[in-house]
Design a protein around this motif. Structure first.
Motif, PDB file in Angstrom:
ATOM      1  N   SER A  40       0.795  -1.157  -0.024  1.00  0.00           N
ATOM      2  CA  SER A  40       0.078  -0.021   0.184  1.00  0.00           C
ATOM      3  C   SER A  40       1.122   1.255  -0.071  1.00  0.00           C
ATOM      4  CB  SER A  40      -1.009  -0.005   1.246  1.00  0.00           C
ATOM      5  OG  SER A  40      -1.367   1.293   1.359  1.00  0.00           O
ATOM      6  N   PRO A  41       0.626   2.478  -1.010  1.00  0.00           N
ATOM      7  CA  PRO A  41       1.272   3.243  -0.757  1.00  0.00           C
ATOM      8  C   PRO A  41       1.392   4.180   0.343  1.00  0.00           C
ATOM      9  CG  PRO A  41       0.150   3.173  -2.751  1.00  0.00           C
ATOM     10  CD  PRO A  41      -0.479   2.306  -1.997  1.00  0.00           C
ATOM     11  N   SER A  42       0.121   4.184   1.305  1.00  0.00           N
ATOM     12  CA  SER A  42       0.182   4.617   2.541  1.00  0.00           C
ATOM     13  C   SER A  42       1.189   4.069   3.633  1.00  0.00           C
ATOM     14  CB  SER A  42      -1.465   4.656   3.097  1.00  0.00           C
ATOM     15  OG  SER A  42      -2.142   5.345   2.349  1.00  0.00           O
ATOM     16  N   ASP A  43       1.549   2.682   3.457  1.00  0.00           N
ATOM     17  CA  ASP A  43       2.296   2.197   4.367  1.00  0.00           C
ATOM     18  C   ASP A  43       3.749   2.655   4.297  1.00  0.00           C
ATOM     19  OD1 ASP A  43       0.310   0.456   5.197  1.00  0.00           O
ATOM     20  OD2 ASP A  43       0.996  -1.414   4.090  1.00  0.00           O
ATOM     21  N   ARG A  44       4.196   3.417   3.111  1.00  0.00           N
ATOM     22  CA  ARG A  44       5.312   3.835   3.181  1.00  0.00           C
ATOM     23  C   ARG A  44       5.690   5.055   3.798  1.00  0.00           C
ATOM     24  NH1 ARG A  44       4.648   1.705  -2.043  1.00  0.00           N
ATOM     25  NH2 ARG A  44       4.457   3.689  -3.078  1.00  0.00           N
TER      26      ARG A  44
END
Length: 352
Positions: free
Chosen positions: A102-106
């Motif tokens: 997930s892009p949010s995880d980064r």
């Protein structure tokens, strides 16, 4: 697990061919393809390690069945236990790698901790949770930037807002949201009775300026004197900032920097994170309901985790996990709690 690694090997070969094509670097999805390629390479490498380790375990089990010498059998048993532990660790690592990226995880994480039920004891617990996450961030190479604090006279915190900055910070902390419960004898308790108090934790991904548009006309900014130590450090200027986002009613504040401009920048970071969360829902009403459930009321019955001091025990109620390492966990060794949560999510995702 082995079959999924084999599927990853097939996809890796296909992706290698795709990335070798002329002009691929100019494609709009090139960055996503590159990230997926790196993830698949890691999966295949770890899968190879696991395959070799499982083969060694099978050989050791066979030798153990055939061996009659007691001393050699004991050596084989110890080696088998070590290899099984390594295989379990590798399997957990592979489970995490299979989790959709997930892009949010980064992203960086914005964390809010508030004292809940329990008065001053809850505020003291909130301060301990803040220290716990700060120590965890230090272990992971992340940076903690405090944005807003509301300390109590006895050293507790009614509320603290801070950013955890570093690649993957939100991905590591996102399951910390919820009500945390502590059971212990407070220092102020003369009779020695165990008290139960709570603190609420909310973790949000930090949004970039380009991801969330904030119109100046939608903001109401108030300034006030920051609370802090007296004497020569007494704040004589109104450096603290409170920003109200008029369309949503969200209020954020920051007072921990000496510059009003810097406090405004930090408050806007928190606001962007909260508005980003709204954009992830179809309606603002859904967000308010989600946050109400997530934050809860701080009541003792709404809990995700319990920290029991008399038994040095920490229990995560979502997956039924109990560990007897309270001191280490409060000192920031959170992986024994975070890793099983991430693994449980992967297992659930793969089962769907």
């Amino acid at each position: 697990m082995v079959s999924r690694v084999e599927e990853a090997e097939v996809e890796l070969r296909r992706l290698e061919e795709e990335l070798s094509q002329p002009g691929v670097v100019s494609r709009p999805d090139f960055a996503d393809l590159s990230r997926r390629y790196a993830r698949l390479r890691e999966i295949v490498a770890r899968g190879g390690d696991l395959r070799r380790l499982l083969s060694s375990i099978a050989e050791e089990e066979e030798l153990l069945r055939e061996e009659t010498d007691d001393a050699l059998r004991e050596d084989l048993r110890r080696e088998l236990e070590r290899d099984r532990a390594k295989a379990e660790a590798l399997s957990q690592e592979l489970l995490r790698l299979f989790l959709p990226d997930s892009p949010s995880d980064r992203k960086n994480a914005i964390v809010e901790i508030r004292g809940g039920a329990g008065g001053e004891e809850a505020a003291l617990f909130a301060a301990e949770l803040f220290r716990m996450y700060s120590r965890y961030a230090e272990r992971k190479g992340f940076t903690v930037r405090v944005m807003d604090t509301h300390p109590t006279p006895l050293g507790g915190m009614k509320q603290v807002v801070f950013a955890v900055e570093g690649e993957g910070a939100y991905g590591r902390l996102r399951y910390e949201s919820g009500v945390h419960r502590v059971q212990r004898v407070p220092e102020t308790e003369a009779s020695g009775r165990i008290h139960t108090s709570t603190a609420t934790v909310v973790v949000l991904p930090e949004a970039e300026e380009v991801e969330v548009e904030i119109r100046p006309d939608d903001l109401k900014m108030d300034t006030y004197r920051a609370s802090g130590p007296g004497g020569q450090h007494m704040q004589k200027n109104e450096t603290a900032v409170r920003i109200t986002h008029l369309p949503t009613g969200i209020v954020v504040s920051c007072q921990d920097e000496r510059s009003q401009h810097r406090n405004r920048e930090l408050a806007l970071r928190v606001l962007r994170a909260k508005l980003w969360e709204i954009q992830d829902h179809e309606r603002a009403a859904e967000l308010r309901e989600t946050r109400r459930k997530q934050i809860g009321t701080g009541d003792r019955s709404e809990k995700i985790r319990t920290y029991n001091f008399p038994q040095a025990r920490v229990t995560d109620h979502r997956i039924g996990l109990t560990v007897y390492r309270l001191a280490e966990i409060l000192d920031g060794d959170l992986d024994p709690l975070i890793e099983p949560i991430l693994a449980a999510e992967v297992a659930e995702t793969l089962a769907d």
